[in-house]
Design a protein around this motif. Structure first.
Motif, PDB file in Angstrom:
ATOM      1  N   TYR A 177      -9.282   0.528   4.610  1.00 37.57           N
ATOM      2  CA  TYR A 177      -7.836   0.624   4.840  1.00 37.57           C
ATOM      3  C   TYR A 177      -7.509   0.575   6.332  1.00 37.57           C
TER       4      TYR A 177
ATOM      5  N   TYR B  95       0.865  -1.173   0.000  1.00 41.93           N
ATOM      6  CA  TYR B  95       0.000   0.000   0.000  1.00 41.93           C
ATOM      7  C   TYR B  95       0.906   1.228   0.000  1.00 41.93           C
TER       8      TYR B  95
ATOM      9  N   GLN C  68      -6.798   6.882   3.184  1.00 39.80           N
ATOM     10  CA  GLN C  68      -6.145   6.160   4.279  1.00 39.80           C
ATOM     11  C   GLN C  68      -7.037   6.069   5.513  1.00 39.80           C
TER      12      GLN C  68
ATOM     13  N   ILE D  77      -3.904   9.633  -0.354  1.00 37.72           N
ATOM     14  CA  ILE D  77      -3.925  10.292   0.956  1.00 37.72           C
ATOM     15  C   ILE D  77      -4.448  11.724   0.869  1.00 37.72           C
TER      16      ILE D  77
ATOM     17  N   VAL E 117       0.597   5.144   5.605  1.00 36.27           N
ATOM     18  CA  VAL E 117       1.164   4.484   4.441  1.00 36.27           C
ATOM     19  C   VAL E 117       2.679   4.582   4.614  1.00 36.27           C
TER      20      VAL E 117
ATOM     21  N   ILE F  90      -2.780   4.409  -2.358  1.00 30.51           N
ATOM     22  CA  ILE F  90      -3.748   4.989  -1.428  1.00 30.51           C
ATOM     23  C   ILE F  90      -3.715   6.498  -1.633  1.00 30.51           C
TER      24      ILE F  90
END
Length: 195
Positions: A42, A4, A37, A32, A51, A30
């Motif tokens: 997740y 991820y 996230q 963000i 992450v 991901i």
């Protein structure tokens, strides 16, 4: 394995390690910036919502340094870590843990303008002590543990490259030379496109 990832995160470190190892994996980006996230899906994988995260079967590994250590051991035949129980393993651990437990907290709070840091009350000491440690740990030639590039270089060296690149620390000539050696590696360049 599933990695991820977001290029604006510490996942650059684990991405670099995966590239150094030429490890087959699925990259899952991901977003963000949009808050992905924090999605329930997740957060079920990584409750911190941070992450990177690496999922390898039933193993879920978070924290960039931990992912690098895990990968070095998983692909032990590639020589990215000293063997367990060897005298070099202790030095190796220092390179893996110093960035996240000492250097990053100190440089982060310093960047916020906090200056009156008492080394005996903070686990990371103060700037003169941390920079003295960085200087003593940085190799004049080769890599952190000698002539063999390891996960120690990905974690420690990658942290130095990040903080020097964002002018959060001043590199001595020795540190600058080490960072340039790191940046010349193909896997570093592939993982740090645009940085």
């Amino acid at each position: 394995m599933k990695h991820y990832f977001n290029p604006m995160s510490r996942a650059l470190t684990s991405d670099w390690m995966l590239k150094e190892l030429d490890a087959e994996h699925e990259r899952i980006v991901i977003d963000i910036q949009s808050g992905e996230q924090n999605s329930p899906e997740y957060r079920a994988i990584n409750p911190m919502g941070k992450v990177p995260t690496l999922v390898d079967g039933d193993a879920v590994i978070t924290e960039a340094a931990a992912i690098c250590a895990y990968l070095a051991d998983k692909f032990a035949e590639k020589g990215f870590a000293p063997s367990p129980g060897s005298p070099e393993r202790g030095r190796y651990y220092r390179y893996l843990f110093f960035p996240g437990t000492t250097l990053e907290p100190l440089l982060s709070i310093t960047s916020l303008g906090i200056k009156d840091i008492k080394p005996y009350t903070m686990g990371w000491g103060d700037m003169p002590r941390a920079m003295a440690a960085v200087e003593s740990m940085t190799p004049v030639t080769g890599w952190a543990l000698g002539e063999t590039f390891t996960a120690a270089d990905v974690v420690f060296g990658g942290t130095l490259a990040f903080f020097c690149g964002f002018n959060m620390m001043t590199a001595s000539p020795k540190v600058a030379s080490y960072v340039e050696r790191l940046k010349s590696r193909t896997a570093y360049q592939e993982s740090h496109v645009g940085f």
